[in-house]
Motif scaffolding. Structure first.
Motif, short mmCIF file in Angstrom:
data_model
loop_
_atom_site.label_atom_id
_atom_site.label_comp_id
_atom_site.label_asym_id
_atom_site.label_seq_id
_atom_site.Cartn_x
_atom_site.Cartn_y
_atom_site.Cartn_z
N ASP A 136 0.85 -1.18 0.00
CA ASP A 136 0.00 0.00 0.00
C ASP A 136 0.90 1.24 0.00
OD1 ASP A 136 -1.66 2.19 0.64
OD2 ASP A 136 -3.07 0.86 1.68
N LEU A 137 0.81 2.03 -1.06
CA LEU A 137 1.64 3.22 -1.20
C LEU A 137 1.36 4.26 -0.12
CD1 LEU A 137 1.52 3.73 -5.08
CD2 LEU A 137 3.37 2.75 -3.72
N MET A 146 11.01 -0.86 -0.41
CA MET A 146 12.21 -1.42 -1.04
C MET A 146 12.06 -2.89 -1.40
SD MET A 146 15.44 0.60 0.66
CE MET A 146 15.15 0.04 2.31
N THR A 147 10.98 -3.53 -1.03
CA THR A 147 10.73 -4.91 -1.47
C THR A 147 10.17 -4.94 -2.89
OG1 THR A 147 8.49 -5.00 -0.56
CG2 THR A 147 10.30 -5.69 0.90
N LEU A 148 9.79 -3.79 -3.41
CA LEU A 148 9.24 -3.70 -4.77
C LEU A 148 10.36 -3.72 -5.81
CD1 LEU A 148 6.64 -0.88 -4.08
CD2 LEU A 148 6.12 -3.27 -4.61
N SER A 170 -3.89 8.83 -4.78
CA SER A 170 -5.28 8.56 -5.14
C SER A 170 -5.41 7.36 -6.07
CB SER A 170 -5.92 9.80 -5.79
OG SER A 170 -5.19 10.16 -6.94
N SER A 171 -4.32 6.97 -6.74
CA SER A 171 -4.31 5.80 -7.61
C SER A 171 -2.88 5.27 -7.71
CB SER A 171 -4.82 6.16 -9.01
OG SER A 171 -3.89 7.01 -9.66
N VAL A 172 -2.75 4.03 -8.16
CA VAL A 172 -1.41 3.46 -8.32
C VAL A 172 -0.65 4.17 -9.44
CG1 VAL A 172 -1.92 1.20 -7.32
CG2 VAL A 172 -2.23 1.55 -9.77
N GLU A 173 -1.38 4.66 -10.44
CA GLU A 173 -0.74 5.37 -11.56
C GLU A 173 -0.05 6.65 -11.11
OE1 GLU A 173 -3.99 4.37 -11.64
OE2 GLU A 173 -3.80 2.67 -13.02
N GLU A 174 -0.50 7.24 -10.02
CA GLU A 174 0.07 8.49 -9.53
C GLU A 174 1.54 8.34 -9.14
OE1 GLU A 174 -0.79 11.94 -6.14
OE2 GLU A 174 -2.17 10.25 -6.33
N ILE A 175 1.97 7.13 -8.89
CA ILE A 175 3.37 6.92 -8.51
C ILE A 175 4.32 7.37 -9.63
CG2 ILE A 175 3.63 4.53 -9.31
CD1 ILE A 175 5.23 4.05 -6.65
N ARG A 176 3.81 7.45 -10.85
CA ARG A 176 4.65 7.93 -11.97
C ARG A 176 5.02 9.40 -11.81
NH1 ARG A 176 1.20 5.47 -16.89
NH2 ARG A 176 -0.40 6.43 -15.63
N GLN A 177 4.34 10.11 -10.93
CA GLN A 177 4.64 11.52 -10.69
C GLN A 177 5.84 11.70 -9.75
OE1 GLN A 177 2.95 13.81 -12.46
NE2 GLN A 177 1.94 12.01 -13.33
N VAL A 178 6.24 10.63 -9.09
CA VAL A 178 7.37 10.67 -8.17
C VAL A 178 8.66 10.78 -8.98
CG1 VAL A 178 8.64 9.40 -6.39
CG2 VAL A 178 6.13 9.35 -6.42
N SER A 179 9.54 11.66 -8.55
CA SER A 179 10.82 11.85 -9.23
C SER A 179 11.61 10.54 -9.26
CB SER A 179 11.63 12.92 -8.49
OG SER A 179 12.90 13.04 -9.05
N PHE A 192 2.11 -4.97 -8.11
CA PHE A 192 2.45 -5.27 -6.72
C PHE A 192 2.13 -4.15 -5.76
CE2 PHE A 192 5.39 -7.54 -9.55
CZ PHE A 192 5.01 -8.84 -9.26
N ILE A 193 1.47 -3.10 -6.27
CA ILE A 193 1.15 -1.96 -5.40
C ILE A 193 -0.35 -1.70 -5.40
CG2 ILE A 193 3.40 -0.83 -5.60
CD1 ILE A 193 2.27 0.95 -7.81
N THR A 194 -0.78 -1.03 -4.34
CA THR A 194 -2.19 -0.66 -4.19
C THR A 194 -2.26 0.65 -3.42
OG1 THR A 194 -4.38 -1.47 -3.56
CG2 THR A 194 -2.55 -1.96 -2.04
#
Length: 195
Positions: A136-137, A146-148, A170-179, A192-194
Protein backbone atom coordinates in the motif's frame (compact mmCIF):
# COMPACT_ATOMS: atom_id res chain seq x y z
CA UNK A 1 80.46 -41.75 -66.83
CA UNK A 2 81.69 -39.21 -64.33
CA UNK A 3 82.35 -36.79 -67.13
CA UNK A 4 78.85 -37.06 -68.53
CA UNK A 5 77.29 -36.56 -65.10
CA UNK A 6 79.51 -33.58 -64.41
CA UNK A 7 78.55 -32.14 -67.77
CA UNK A 8 74.79 -32.50 -67.12
CA UNK A 9 74.83 -32.12 -63.33
CA UNK A 10 73.86 -28.46 -63.39
CA UNK A 11 71.12 -29.08 -65.98
CA UNK A 12 69.63 -31.92 -63.88
CA UNK A 13 69.64 -29.68 -60.80
CA UNK A 14 67.79 -26.95 -62.68
CA UNK A 15 65.19 -29.44 -63.96
CA UNK A 16 64.68 -30.86 -60.47
CA UNK A 17 64.20 -27.36 -59.02
CA UNK A 18 61.69 -26.48 -61.75
CA UNK A 19 59.76 -29.68 -61.15
CA UNK A 20 59.54 -29.05 -57.38
CA UNK A 21 58.56 -25.43 -57.96
CA UNK A 22 55.74 -26.39 -60.35
CA UNK A 23 54.35 -29.03 -57.99
CA UNK A 24 54.57 -26.65 -55.01
CA UNK A 25 52.87 -23.79 -56.85
CA UNK A 26 50.07 -25.98 -58.10
CA UNK A 27 49.01 -27.01 -54.61
CA UNK A 28 49.04 -23.82 -52.60
CA UNK A 29 48.95 -20.76 -54.82
CA UNK A 30 45.39 -20.61 -56.14
CA UNK A 31 41.93 -21.17 -54.73
CA UNK A 32 41.81 -24.60 -56.34
CA UNK A 33 44.60 -26.66 -57.83
CA UNK A 34 43.87 -29.55 -60.10
CA UNK A 35 46.46 -32.28 -60.30
CA UNK A 36 46.55 -35.91 -61.32
CA UNK A 37 46.87 -38.49 -58.60
CA UNK A 38 49.92 -40.66 -59.00
CA UNK A 39 49.08 -43.65 -61.16
CA UNK A 40 45.46 -42.53 -61.62
CA UNK A 41 43.46 -40.94 -64.37
CA UNK A 42 40.98 -39.32 -61.93
CA UNK A 43 41.26 -35.65 -61.04
CA UNK A 44 41.99 -34.79 -57.42
CA UNK A 45 40.88 -31.40 -56.13
CA UNK A 46 42.74 -29.54 -53.40
CA UNK A 47 40.49 -26.86 -51.89
CA UNK A 48 41.37 -24.23 -49.35
CA UNK A 49 39.55 -24.63 -46.05
CA UNK A 50 36.34 -22.61 -45.82
CA UNK A 51 36.81 -19.35 -44.01
CA UNK A 52 34.74 -18.51 -40.93
CA UNK A 53 32.96 -15.82 -42.95
CA UNK A 54 31.49 -18.22 -45.53
CA UNK A 55 30.78 -21.19 -43.26
CA UNK A 56 27.16 -21.95 -42.40
CA UNK A 57 25.59 -23.75 -39.47
CA UNK A 58 22.29 -25.53 -38.83
CA UNK A 59 20.19 -24.46 -35.85
CA UNK A 60 16.87 -25.90 -34.61
CA UNK A 61 14.54 -23.12 -33.38
CA UNK A 62 11.36 -24.16 -31.58
CA UNK A 63 8.91 -23.14 -28.88
CA UNK A 64 7.16 -19.78 -28.96
CA UNK A 65 8.29 -18.67 -32.44
CA UNK A 66 6.17 -18.08 -35.53
CA UNK A 67 7.73 -20.82 -37.70
CA UNK A 68 9.61 -23.49 -35.72
CA UNK A 69 12.13 -25.49 -37.73
CA UNK A 70 15.74 -26.06 -38.72
CA UNK A 71 17.46 -23.01 -40.21
CA UNK A 72 20.74 -22.43 -42.04
CA UNK A 73 22.60 -19.44 -40.58
CA UNK A 74 25.98 -17.89 -41.14
CA UNK A 75 28.68 -18.95 -38.69
CA UNK A 76 28.92 -16.36 -35.93
CA UNK A 77 25.14 -15.75 -35.86
CA UNK A 78 23.44 -14.87 -32.59
CA UNK A 79 20.27 -16.19 -30.95
CA UNK A 80 18.45 -13.06 -32.17
CA UNK A 81 19.33 -14.08 -35.76
CA UNK A 82 17.98 -17.60 -35.23
CA UNK A 83 14.73 -16.28 -33.72
CA UNK A 84 14.37 -13.80 -36.61
CA UNK A 85 14.89 -16.62 -39.13
CA UNK A 86 11.99 -18.45 -37.44
CA UNK A 87 9.70 -15.47 -38.00
CA UNK A 88 10.21 -13.84 -34.61
CA UNK A 89 8.66 -14.55 -31.23
CA UNK A 90 4.98 -15.11 -30.55
CA UNK A 91 3.13 -12.70 -28.29
CA UNK A 92 3.31 -15.02 -25.26
CA UNK A 93 7.06 -15.71 -25.61
CA UNK A 94 9.33 -14.97 -22.65
CA UNK A 95 11.29 -12.42 -24.71
CA UNK A 96 13.66 -11.35 -21.91
CA UNK A 97 14.47 -14.88 -20.74
CA UNK A 98 16.92 -15.70 -23.55
CA UNK A 99 20.23 -13.93 -24.04
CA UNK A 100 19.60 -12.78 -27.62
CA UNK A 101 23.21 -11.64 -28.00
CA UNK A 102 24.73 -15.09 -27.35
CA UNK A 103 26.42 -16.74 -30.37
CA UNK A 104 24.84 -19.99 -31.56
CA UNK A 105 26.68 -23.17 -32.44
CA UNK A 106 26.21 -25.67 -35.24
CA UNK A 107 23.58 -28.26 -34.31
CA UNK A 108 22.21 -26.24 -31.40
CA UNK A 109 18.55 -26.35 -30.38
CA UNK A 110 17.09 -23.02 -29.25
CA UNK A 111 13.78 -23.25 -27.44
CA UNK A 112 11.90 -20.00 -26.79
CA UNK A 113 9.76 -20.58 -23.67
CA UNK A 114 6.27 -19.29 -22.92
CA UNK A 115 6.07 -16.71 -20.11
CA UNK A 116 4.04 -19.14 -18.02
CA UNK A 117 6.88 -21.69 -18.11
CA UNK A 118 9.43 -19.43 -16.43
CA UNK A 119 9.53 -19.27 -12.63
CA UNK A 120 8.95 -15.68 -11.54
CA UNK A 121 12.21 -15.53 -9.60
CA UNK A 122 14.06 -16.19 -12.88
CA UNK A 123 11.94 -13.77 -14.88
CA UNK A 124 12.02 -10.63 -12.77
CA UNK A 125 9.56 -11.75 -10.14
CA UNK A 126 9.45 -10.67 -6.52
CA UNK A 127 10.57 -12.51 -3.40
CA UNK A 128 7.92 -14.80 -1.87
CA UNK A 129 7.12 -12.48 1.02
CA UNK A 130 6.27 -9.64 -1.37
CA UNK A 131 4.03 -11.79 -3.56
CA UNK A 132 1.70 -12.54 -0.68
CA UNK A 133 0.22 -9.05 -0.53
CA UNK A 134 0.38 -5.80 -2.44
CA UNK A 135 2.27 -2.89 -0.99
CA UNK A 136 0.00 0.00 0.00
CA UNK A 137 1.64 3.22 -1.20
CA UNK A 138 -0.18 5.23 1.47
CA UNK A 139 0.91 3.19 4.48
CA UNK A 140 4.20 1.48 3.54
CA UNK A 141 7.45 2.56 5.17
CA UNK A 142 10.78 2.75 3.31
CA UNK A 143 11.71 -0.84 4.15
CA UNK A 144 8.44 -2.20 2.76
CA UNK A 145 8.71 -0.03 -0.38
CA UNK A 146 12.21 -1.42 -1.04
CA UNK A 147 10.73 -4.91 -1.47
CA UNK A 148 9.24 -3.70 -4.77
CA UNK A 149 11.12 -4.31 -8.04
CA UNK A 150 13.16 -1.29 -9.11
CA UNK A 151 12.77 0.49 -5.77
CA UNK A 152 15.90 1.05 -3.73
CA UNK A 153 16.70 3.41 -0.87
CA UNK A 154 16.63 6.61 -2.98
CA UNK A 155 13.34 5.83 -4.74
CA UNK A 156 11.69 4.73 -1.50
CA UNK A 157 12.71 8.06 0.06
CA UNK A 158 11.32 9.89 -2.99
CA UNK A 159 7.97 8.07 -2.65
CA UNK A 160 7.77 8.99 1.04
CA UNK A 161 8.68 12.63 0.29
CA UNK A 162 6.03 12.82 -2.43
CA UNK A 163 3.43 11.35 -0.08
CA UNK A 164 4.43 13.84 2.62
CA UNK A 165 4.19 16.79 0.22
CA UNK A 166 1.06 15.80 -1.78
CA UNK A 167 -0.87 13.66 0.68
CA UNK A 168 -2.18 10.14 0.04
CA UNK A 169 -1.89 8.60 -3.40
CA UNK A 170 -5.28 8.56 -5.14
CA UNK A 171 -4.31 5.80 -7.61
CA UNK A 172 -1.41 3.46 -8.32
CA UNK A 173 -0.74 5.37 -11.56
CA UNK A 174 0.07 8.49 -9.53
CA UNK A 175 3.37 6.92 -8.51
CA UNK A 176 4.65 7.93 -11.97
CA UNK A 177 4.64 11.52 -10.69
CA UNK A 178 7.37 10.67 -8.17
CA UNK A 179 10.82 11.85 -9.23
CA UNK A 180 12.88 8.94 -10.60
CA UNK A 181 9.93 6.65 -11.29
CA UNK A 182 9.21 6.57 -14.98
CA UNK A 183 7.14 4.31 -17.16
CA UNK A 184 9.66 1.43 -17.11
CA UNK A 185 9.78 1.26 -13.30
CA UNK A 186 6.00 1.66 -13.09
CA UNK A 187 5.49 -1.29 -15.45
CA UNK A 188 7.70 -3.48 -13.21
CA UNK A 189 5.84 -2.71 -10.01
CA UNK A 190 2.23 -1.81 -10.93
CA UNK A 191 0.87 -5.30 -10.20
CA UNK A 192 2.45 -5.27 -6.72
CA UNK A 193 1.15 -1.96 -5.40
CA UNK A 194 -2.19 -0.66 -4.19
CA UNK A 195 -3.67 2.46 -2.54
Amino acid sequence: MKRIWKKHESGAGVCLCLLLFCVGCGRGAGDEAWTKAAGSTEDVVFLEAESEETRTILVHVCGEVQSPGVYVLDAGSRIRDAVAAAGGMKENAAADYLNLARPVEDGEKIRVPDVTEIPEDLYGGLPEETKESRVDLNTADAERLMTLPGIGKAKAAAILAYREEHGAFSSVEEIRQVSGIGEAVYEKLKEFITV
